[in-house]
Design a protein around this motif. Structure first.
Motif, PDB file in Angstrom:
ATOM      1  N   SER A   3       7.777   9.206   3.652  1.00 37.43           N
ATOM      2  CA  SER A   3       8.597   8.478   4.626  1.00 37.43           C
ATOM      3  C   SER A   3       7.784   8.025   5.841  1.00 37.43           C
ATOM      4  O   SER A   3       8.234   7.165   6.596  1.00 37.43           O
ATOM      5  CB  SER A   3       9.777   9.341   5.076  1.00 37.43           C
ATOM      6  N   LYS A   4       6.598   8.571   6.040  1.00 39.62           N
ATOM      7  CA  LYS A   4       5.763   8.179   7.184  1.00 39.62           C
ATOM      8  C   LYS A   4       5.061   6.845   6.940  1.00 39.62           C
ATOM      9  O   LYS A   4       4.603   6.207   7.870  1.00 39.62           O
ATOM     10  CB  LYS A   4       4.723   9.266   7.468  1.00 39.62           C
ATOM     11  N   CYS A   5       4.960   6.427   5.688  1.00 42.25           N
ATOM     12  CA  CYS A   5       4.272   5.184   5.369  1.00 42.25           C
ATOM     13  C   CYS A   5       5.250   4.029   5.496  1.00 42.25           C
ATOM     14  O   CYS A   5       6.195   3.907   4.718  1.00 42.25           O
ATOM     15  CB  CYS A   5       3.692   5.239   3.960  1.00 42.25           C
ATOM     16  N   THR A   6       5.011   3.177   6.479  1.00 46.01           N
ATOM     17  CA  THR A   6       5.907   2.042   6.724  1.00 46.01           C
ATOM     18  C   THR A   6       5.166   0.713   6.653  1.00 46.01           C
ATOM     19  O   THR A   6       5.718  -0.319   7.012  1.00 46.01           O
ATOM     20  CB  THR A   6       6.574   2.182   8.113  1.00 46.01           C
ATOM     21  N   SER A   7       3.970   0.730   6.197  1.00 49.72           N
ATOM     22  CA  SER A   7       3.142  -0.471   6.140  1.00 49.72           C
ATOM     23  C   SER A   7       3.730  -1.504   5.178  1.00 49.72           C
ATOM     24  O   SER A   7       4.330  -1.161   4.163  1.00 49.72           O
ATOM     25  CB  SER A   7       1.727  -0.110   5.703  1.00 49.72           C
ATOM     26  N   THR A   8       3.536  -2.767   5.516  1.00 51.13           N
ATOM     27  CA  THR A   8       3.918  -3.858   4.613  1.00 51.13           C
ATOM     28  C   THR A   8       2.667  -4.563   4.078  1.00 51.13           C
ATOM     29  O   THR A   8       2.768  -5.602   3.449  1.00 51.13           O
ATOM     30  CB  THR A   8       4.825  -4.871   5.331  1.00 51.13           C
TER      31      THR A   8
ATOM     32  N   GLU B 290       0.807  -1.225   0.000  1.00 49.71           N
ATOM     33  CA  GLU B 290       0.000   0.000   0.000  1.00 49.71           C
ATOM     34  C   GLU B 290       0.836   1.269   0.000  1.00 49.71           C
ATOM     35  O   GLU B 290       0.344   2.332  -0.367  1.00 49.71           O
ATOM     36  CB  GLU B 290      -0.990   0.000   1.163  1.00 49.71           C
ATOM     37  N   CYS B 291       2.096   1.180   0.352  1.00 49.04           N
ATOM     38  CA  CYS B 291       2.955   2.366   0.363  1.00 49.04           C
ATOM     39  C   CYS B 291       3.792   2.508  -0.907  1.00 49.04           C
ATOM     40  O   CYS B 291       4.502   3.489  -1.066  1.00 49.04           O
ATOM     41  CB  CYS B 291       3.897   2.312   1.566  1.00 49.04           C
ATOM     42  N   SER B 292       3.732   1.545  -1.789  1.00 48.22           N
ATOM     43  CA  SER B 292       4.622   1.582  -2.949  1.00 48.22           C
ATOM     44  C   SER B 292       4.040   2.409  -4.092  1.00 48.22           C
ATOM     45  O   SER B 292       2.832   2.602  -4.205  1.00 48.22           O
ATOM     46  CB  SER B 292       4.920   0.165  -3.440  1.00 48.22           C
TER      47      SER B 292
END
Length: 159
Positions: free
Chosen positions: A106-111, A64-66
């Motif tokens: 940079s705040k999005c760290t979800s996998t 979701e962060c890509s």
């Protein structure tokens, strides 16, 4: 005189029948796993001032962060009457490569992986023309996407 008129009428009828048959081409049926998408651009005032960008989309499971896109080997241009009458475009789509880049957020760290519409990295840019329809044979799960660009009629000189 009547004989000449009859011959002229038959020739005119044959020519008009031939012309009518040629003005409505019969495109081939899509192959298994493909669909035919016909893009018919609406008429615009001053179409010379516009360009169109055509790309392809599909739903895919990505992070979701890509920032994602996909690539395919080639798009073939074929013609109903070679060498250049009534073109259509064919994409096999069996071999695609999905590219997932890191988000600039940079705040999005979800996998977490989500289903998201991604677009092809290959794009078609051409002059806008509502005068003829574009025919695309693409994989069934793909979409054809386009957007228009207004262009400046003036070139800028760079020294």
């Amino acid at each position: 005189m009547s004989y000449r008129k009859s011959i002229s009428f038959i020739i005119l009828l044959a020519f008009s029948t031939f012309y009518k048959a040629q003005s409505k081409p019969n495109y081939p049926e899509p192959k298994k796993g493909q669909k035919l998408v016909i893009v018919d651009f609406p008429k615009l005032e001053n179409e010379n001032n516009y360009k169109v960008e055509i790309t392809f989309g599909m739903e895919f499971q990505v992070n979701e962060c890509s920032v994602s896109a996909f690539s395919f080997p080639e798009m073939k241009t074929e013609y109903l009457i070679p060498p250049g009458r009534w073109p259509y475009y064919v994409i096999d789509g069996e071999t695609i490569e999905v590219i997932e880049g890191k988000s600039s957020d940079s705040k999005c760290t979800s996998t977490k992986r989500i289903s998201k519409k991604i677009f092809s990295s290959k794009k078609i840019f051409e002059n806008y023309s509502s005068g003829f329809k574009r025919h695309f044979y693409i994989p069934e799960k793909w979409t054809v996407e386009y957007r228009t660009w207004k262009v400046s009629s003036e070139y800028k000189t760079v020294n």
